[in-house]
Scaffold this active site. Structure first.
Site, PDB file in Angstrom:
ATOM      1  N   ASN A   1       0.814  -1.226   0.000  1.00  0.00           N
ATOM      2  CA  ASN A   1       0.000   0.000   0.000  1.00  0.00           C
ATOM      3  C   ASN A   1       0.843   1.269   0.000  1.00  0.00           C
ATOM      4  O   ASN A   1       0.324   2.365   0.181  1.00  0.00           O
ATOM      5  CB  ASN A   1      -0.945   0.014   1.204  1.00  0.00           C
ATOM      6  N   LYS A   2       2.144   1.154  -0.228  1.00  0.00           N
ATOM      7  CA  LYS A   2       3.018   2.321  -0.162  1.00  0.00           C
ATOM      8  C   LYS A   2       3.198   2.977  -1.531  1.00  0.00           C
ATOM      9  O   LYS A   2       2.826   2.433  -2.561  1.00  0.00           O
ATOM     10  CB  LYS A   2       4.384   1.920   0.416  1.00  0.00           C
TER      11      LYS A   2
END
Length: 199
Positions: A170-171
């Site tokens: 999710n980065k």
């Protein structure tokens, strides 16, 4: 492009960080992007925080000031070394640690600060680093969510003694899993490389 890069690495036998040129090249390029001399790739952002604290020698009885609003991994990097996490409450605009509270929380046992650049919003590192310098404290930046963010024209991850990045799914930049520690300290970089590989 990503699929082709993975296949190319597999064809060259680069199945681990100890083999090949892909990861060392990524370390160099990412460090350069951040304005740092060294990048040390690790298995996760959590591992980056853990190794950064370990590399400083922080341990039992020491205190580390940490942003109160963060993923628990930031505090665990301190806790797993027997040190005490001292939460610094958030200011109202960015939810980053409130710089006006820091000096009231520093004690003779305080060794370091871990500011978190929450949701890509940098802490004012010029102010934080000045406080750290006045009190002889180490600074480990939690940059898990701030790839490419700048403070006064300078990249996060390049202000403190070390910057810890996450490449989780999710980065901003992802490798699926993975993390990176940036530093300008050659001796620290060597210690981090030693610690990531069983010391």
């Amino acid at each position: 492009d990503e699929i082709e890069a993975v296949v190319a690495a597999l064809r060259k036998g680069e199945i681990s960080g100890s083999f090949g040129d892909t990861i060392p090249q990524f370390e160099r390029q990412f460090a350069e992007y951040c304005g740092c001399k060294h990048g040390v790739a690790v298995s996760s952002g959590t591992t980056a925080l853990h190794l950064a604290v370990a590399a400083t020698g922080i341990g039992r009885g020491d205190e580390v000031l940490v942003s109160a609003c963060t993923n628990v991994a930031t505090a665990l990097g301190v806790f797993h070394h027997g040190a005490v996490t001292v939460p610094v409450d958030s200011e109202k605009t960015s939810w980053n640690l409130d710089l006006d509270l820091i000096e009231s929380l520093i004690t003779p046992r305080t060794r370091a600060m871990i500011p978190v650049h929450l949701y890509g919003h940098p802490v004012d590192m010029t102010v934080l680093c000045k406080i750290a310098s006045q009190h002889g404290l180490l600074v480990i930046e939690d940059c898990a969510e701030s790839h490419g963010a700048t403070c006064r024209g300078k990249m996060t991850g390049s202000f403190g003694n070390m910057g810890c990045f996450s490449f989780y799914a999710n980065k901003i930049i992802t490798t699926g899993e993975g993390g990176m520690i940036t530093t300008n300290d050659e001796a620290m970089a060597e210690r981090l490389r030693l610690l990531r590989n069983m010391a």
